[in-house]
Motif scaffolding. Sequence first.
Motif, PDB file in Angstrom:
ATOM      1  N   THR A 129       0.842  -1.194   0.000  1.00 58.39           N
ATOM      2  CA  THR A 129       0.000   0.000   0.000  1.00 58.39           C
ATOM      3  C   THR A 129       0.873   1.239   0.000  1.00 58.39           C
ATOM      4  O   THR A 129       1.775   1.368   0.848  1.00 58.39           O
ATOM      5  N   PHE A 130       0.631   2.138  -0.947  1.00 57.36           N
ATOM      6  CA  PHE A 130       1.350   3.406  -0.986  1.00 57.36           C
ATOM      7  C   PHE A 130       0.538   4.452  -0.219  1.00 57.36           C
ATOM      8  O   PHE A 130      -0.663   4.611  -0.446  1.00 57.36           O
ATOM      9  N   VAL A 131       1.240   5.171   0.681  1.00 57.56           N
ATOM     10  CA  VAL A 131       0.584   6.124   1.582  1.00 57.56           C
ATOM     11  C   VAL A 131       1.083   7.540   1.310  1.00 57.56           C
ATOM     12  O   VAL A 131       2.264   7.759   1.049  1.00 57.56           O
ATOM     13  N   GLU A 132       0.155   8.477   1.399  1.00 55.68           N
ATOM     14  CA  GLU A 132       0.491   9.890   1.261  1.00 55.68           C
ATOM     15  C   GLU A 132       0.817  10.448   2.646  1.00 55.68           C
ATOM     16  O   GLU A 132      -0.058  10.859   3.397  1.00 55.68           O
ATOM     17  N   PHE A 133       2.109  10.419   3.016  1.00 55.72           N
ATOM     18  CA  PHE A 133       2.545  11.014   4.266  1.00 55.72           C
ATOM     19  C   PHE A 133       2.687  12.530   4.077  1.00 55.72           C
ATOM     20  O   PHE A 133       2.740  13.034   2.949  1.00 55.72           O
ATOM     21  N   ALA A 134       2.799  13.239   5.198  1.00 56.57           N
ATOM     22  CA  ALA A 134       2.923  14.701   5.125  1.00 56.57           C
ATOM     23  C   ALA A 134       4.147  15.110   4.313  1.00 56.57           C
ATOM     24  O   ALA A 134       4.092  16.066   3.532  1.00 56.57           O
ATOM     25  N   ARG A 135       5.253  14.398   4.466  1.00 58.43           N
ATOM     26  CA  ARG A 135       6.487  14.781   3.794  1.00 58.43           C
ATOM     27  C   ARG A 135       6.654  14.128   2.425  1.00 58.43           C
ATOM     28  O   ARG A 135       7.713  14.220   1.826  1.00 58.43           O
ATOM     29  N   SER A 136       5.621  13.449   1.949  1.00 56.88           N
ATOM     30  CA  SER A 136       5.685  12.890   0.595  1.00 56.88           C
ATOM     31  C   SER A 136       4.815  13.678  -0.372  1.00 56.88           C
ATOM     32  O   SER A 136       4.792  13.389  -1.568  1.00 56.88           O
ATOM     33  N   ARG A 137       4.095  14.686   0.121  1.00 57.83           N
ATOM     34  CA  ARG A 137       3.170  15.418  -0.738  1.00 57.83           C
ATOM     35  C   ARG A 137       3.884  16.275  -1.773  1.00 57.83           C
ATOM     36  O   ARG A 137       3.287  16.661  -2.778  1.00 57.83           O
ATOM     37  N   SER A 138       5.151  16.608  -1.533  1.00 53.02           N
ATOM     38  CA  SER A 138       5.878  17.458  -2.469  1.00 53.02           C
ATOM     39  C   SER A 138       6.530  16.677  -3.600  1.00 53.02           C
ATOM     40  O   SER A 138       7.122  17.257  -4.503  1.00 53.02           O
ATOM     41  N   VAL A 139       6.425  15.348  -3.574  1.00 52.86           N
ATOM     42  CA  VAL A 139       7.021  14.533  -4.632  1.00 52.86           C
ATOM     43  C   VAL A 139       6.225  14.730  -5.914  1.00 52.86           C
ATOM     44  O   VAL A 139       5.016  14.476  -5.958  1.00 52.86           O
TER      45      VAL A 139
END
Length: 238
Positions: free
Chosen positions: A78-88
Amino acid sequence: MRSLRLRTGEPVELTDGAGGRWSGRLERLDGREATVRIERELAPVEPPPFHLVAPVGSRDRALWLVEKAVEIGVAGLTFVEFARSRSVADGGRSDGFLERARRRAIAALKQSGGSRLPGIEGPVSLADALAAPNRGTRWLAAFGGRPVYEVAGETALAEGLVLAVGPEGGLEPEEEGVCAEAGFVPVSLGPRVLRFETAALAGLAIAVSALDSRRETRASSGEPGPGGRDRPENVEGP
């Protein structure tokens, strides 16, 4: 088949990606089509009951993670949208990402000789990922945790494992708290800072190795595996 330069009459193994597995002989290879005469049904090569929770990341690195995780053995990812992955920028959010991931998984399954494709989903929120049914023990790759090989030695891995890996830069304190409340145990993968795909595969490989070692120990001692009996090597077809 073409890359292996197979010829008529040579043995071939087939799988439907849903657990079915058969052996047979190549009868014809023409263009993009092949004909195989099935000779017998084989026992499935099931992945360990392990599930990866990984951050949305670079598309190429995420696809590489899917490929290698399937080769090592995983039941789901499962791929998760963490707070620090939103800028990818290219982080697997496009409509076609999951289809590309599935194609990569199919190729890896064939290459590694497995028989069941893992479920691949996302991106989802951390809350949605943690709301999924409990699949046994839960690990969170994190600095300050106990060495993962020590934890693996004390864990009933046959009952299932969820391994969560955070994004580059780590989890926000709130996210760490949510994971702790959901029962995730911090485990350390060593003193170096690893990219998310490296951390996920390192933790997965250690867990798979620990589980296989226990199964080999049970087999050598004559102790039955989970469910009360050992899996047969081959299952004859009709």
